[in-house]
Motif scaffolding. Structure first.
Motif, mmCIF file in Angstrom:
data_model
loop_
_atom_site.group_PDB
_atom_site.id
_atom_site.type_symbol
_atom_site.label_atom_id
_atom_site.label_comp_id
_atom_site.label_asym_id
_atom_site.label_seq_id
_atom_site.Cartn_x
_atom_site.Cartn_y
_atom_site.Cartn_z
ATOM 1 N N LYS A 255 6.598 4.216 4.525
ATOM 2 C CA LYS A 255 7.347 3.723 5.684
ATOM 3 C C LYS A 255 8.687 3.132 5.244
ATOM 4 N N THR B 17 1.032 3.575 2.168
ATOM 5 C CA THR B 17 1.615 3.832 3.494
ATOM 6 C C THR B 17 2.826 2.932 3.736
ATOM 7 N N ASP B 18 2.763 1.665 3.268
ATOM 8 C CA ASP B 18 3.913 0.760 3.412
ATOM 9 C C ASP B 18 5.103 1.272 2.606
ATOM 10 N N SER C 168 0.855 -1.185 0.000
ATOM 11 C CA SER C 168 0.000 0.000 0.000
ATOM 12 C C SER C 168 0.890 1.234 0.000
#
Length: 108
Positions: A87, A83-84, A81
Motif C-alpha cells: 500500500k 500488505t502495508d 506487514s
C-alpha cells in the motif's frame, strides 16, 4: 566585628570568562562564537577541564536542554506487514505520478 573564615578563591581571566560563557550556555543564550571560545578555554586550562569532566559525570541526562534529549532518542521501528508495504509503495507511486501530472499541466 565578625570575621568570615572563607577562603579566597583565585581565578584566572580564562576561568572568569569560562564562568560567564557557562552561564550563557545554561540559559540558552550562547552563540557559536561563545561555544568555540568555551571549547578553547577547556582545552587550554586544566582546572576548567576538570570542572567540565566533573559536571559531565554528575549529570547523566541533560535536563537543561530538552532538544538534546529528543535528538538522542532513537526512533522506534515499527514492522510493517507485506500488505502495508505494498500500500505504501502504491501511495508513493500515485503521489509521484500526480506531482508529475501537475508539473506537466503547469508547463502547458
Amino acid at each position: 566585628m565578625k570575621k568570615d573564615n572563607r577562603y579566597i578563591i583565585r581565578r584566572t581571566l580564562s576561568q572568569e570568562r569560562f564562568e560567564v560563557l557557562w552561564k550563557k550556555r545554561s540559559n540558552g543564550q550562547a552563540t557559536l562564537k561563545d561555544l568555540t571560545e568555551m571549547d578553547e578555554i577547556i582545552n587550554r586550562d586544566a582546572g576548567v577541564r576538570q570542572f567540565v569532566l566533573e559536571e559531565m559525570e554528575g549529570k547523566a541526562p541533560l535536563n537543561d536542554d530538552n532538544d538534546m534529549q529528543n535528538i538522542l532518542q532513537q526512533p522506534t521501528v515499527s514492522h510493517q506487514s507485506i500488505t502495508d508495504k505494498i500500500k505504501a509503495f502504491f501511495n508513493r507511486l500515485f503521489n509521484i505520478m500526480a506531482a508529475n501530472h501537475k508539473l506537466t499541466s503547469a508547463n502547458l
